[in-house]
Write an enzyme that holds these catalytic residues in place. Structure first.
Site, mmCIF file in Angstrom:
data_model
loop_
_atom_site.group_PDB
_atom_site.id
_atom_site.type_symbol
_atom_site.label_atom_id
_atom_site.label_comp_id
_atom_site.label_asym_id
_atom_site.label_seq_id
_atom_site.Cartn_x
_atom_site.Cartn_y
_atom_site.Cartn_z
ATOM 1 N N ARG A 55 5.113 -7.218 -6.317
ATOM 2 C CA ARG A 55 5.005 -5.978 -5.550
ATOM 3 C C ARG A 55 5.337 -6.228 -4.075
ATOM 4 O O ARG A 55 5.997 -5.424 -3.432
ATOM 5 C CB ARG A 55 3.588 -5.401 -5.644
ATOM 6 C CG ARG A 55 3.049 -5.149 -7.038
ATOM 7 C CD ARG A 55 3.622 -3.954 -7.726
ATOM 8 N NE ARG A 55 4.928 -4.197 -8.304
ATOM 9 C CZ ARG A 55 5.165 -4.974 -9.364
ATOM 10 N NH1 ARG A 55 4.202 -5.642 -9.940
ATOM 11 N NH2 ARG A 55 6.378 -5.105 -9.851
ATOM 12 N N VAL A 89 -0.706 0.522 0.054
ATOM 13 C CA VAL A 89 -0.809 -0.880 0.459
ATOM 14 C C VAL A 89 0.508 -1.409 1.015
ATOM 15 O O VAL A 89 0.606 -2.581 1.383
ATOM 16 C CB VAL A 89 -1.303 -1.758 -0.708
ATOM 17 C CG1 VAL A 89 -2.724 -1.379 -1.086
ATOM 18 C CG2 VAL A 89 -0.383 -1.672 -1.913
ATOM 19 N N ASP A 90 1.539 -0.561 1.085
ATOM 20 C CA ASP A 90 2.799 -0.977 1.696
ATOM 21 C C ASP A 90 2.693 -0.883 3.218
ATOM 22 O O ASP A 90 1.713 -0.365 3.762
ATOM 23 C CB ASP A 90 3.965 -0.130 1.170
ATOM 24 C CG ASP A 90 3.819 1.353 1.505
ATOM 25 O OD1 ASP A 90 3.788 1.704 2.707
ATOM 26 O OD2 ASP A 90 3.729 2.182 0.573
ATOM 27 N N HIS A 105 -7.195 1.004 1.498
ATOM 28 C CA HIS A 105 -7.127 0.252 0.251
ATOM 29 C C HIS A 105 -6.490 -1.127 0.426
ATOM 30 O O HIS A 105 -6.063 -1.739 -0.543
ATOM 31 C CB HIS A 105 -6.369 1.056 -0.810
ATOM 32 C CG HIS A 105 -7.133 2.252 -1.281
ATOM 33 N ND1 HIS A 105 -6.546 3.310 -1.951
ATOM 34 C CD2 HIS A 105 -8.454 2.557 -1.183
ATOM 35 C CE1 HIS A 105 -7.463 4.210 -2.234
ATOM 36 N NE2 HIS A 105 -8.620 3.790 -1.775
ATOM 37 N N ALA A 215 8.249 14.995 0.439
ATOM 38 C CA ALA A 215 7.660 14.592 1.712
ATOM 39 C C ALA A 215 8.701 14.487 2.813
ATOM 40 O O ALA A 215 8.427 14.817 3.969
ATOM 41 C CB ALA A 215 6.929 13.258 1.544
#
Length: 230
Positions: A55, A89-90, A105, A215
């Site tokens: 990831r 989490v990026d 997170h 978005a």
């Protein structure tokens, strides 16, 4: 005007970051219980470490999109009156230019030492059990909050939500607590609430305004309106 923006997987999806899990409860082909719980890590740490190493490498190849850049532009206009609280989490918010930011997170680009509690910045793989830069122990895991663990900075987030004039939710499902409860908290303390999402969420409390769409379209348009109104 104090603004709190909560962002979720939907804001990064258009950058190519996979959303958390599909309808079958799988994340990138793995059971969530196997790769996103302390019990899963205890049962098969190699699986979990490899999963997050992949990831981390995958996110490194993505780029911030127009929605991330718009929020950075808003911070440039109103400064610390804006707090971005992200469930992601990026690091796409940071790379877009946001600085007043909370990763509730955790972050893929940090490791967590189970020996000393240090949370060093981290860009390399963890599968080979590298030593902690603080204590030297080889007990690093991803600094990602898993199911059953307490999110970071809850006190700071709650204080900001209680004090804000506008609360905005972007790209979140409205199903994961405690983040899902922030719209109700903001409403209780008199804030105007806005949802910017691909489709309206299943939030327990209704928003004052809902704008549906990608978005990269709805977030820059909303930011333009806020800056123009100042």
């Amino acid at each position: 005007m104090r603004i709190v923006v909560l962002t979720g997987a939907g804001i990064s999806a258009e950058s190519g970051v996979p959303t958390f899990r599909d309808a079958g409860g799988l994340w990138e082909g793995h059971r969530v219980e196997d790769v996103a719980t302390p019990e899963g890590f205890d049962a098969d740490p190699d699986l979990v470490l490899r999963f997050y190493d992949e990831r981390r490498r995958g996110v490194a190849s993505t780029r911030p999109n127009a929605a991330h850049r718009a929020l950075a532009r808003l911070e440039g206009a109103i400064g610390f009156e804006l707090l971005v609280v992200t469930q992601n989490v990026d690091d796409l918010h940071e790379r877009a230019g946001s600085r007043n930011l909370v990763h509730m997170h955790g972050e893929l680009r940090r490791a967590l030492c189970l020996a000393c509690g240090a949370r060093p910045e981290w860009t390399r793989d963890l599968i080979d059990r590298p030593p902690c830069p603080e204590c030297g122990e080889r007990m690093l895991r991803p600094d990602v909050v898993w199911f059953g663990e307490l999110p970071y900075d809850l006190g700071r987030i709650e204080q900001a939500v209680v004090a804000c004039d506008v609360f905005v939710s972007i790209g979140t499902s409205g199903a994961v607590y405690p983040a899902a409860g922030y719209v109700a908290l903001a409403t209780a303390f008199g804030a105007r609430t806005v949802e910017l999402n691909l489709v309206p969420s299943d939030a327990a409390a209704p928003f004052d305004e809902v704008r549906a769409g990608p978005a990269t379209e709805v977030v820059p348009a909303w930011v333009d309106e806020i800056i123009a109104a100042r």
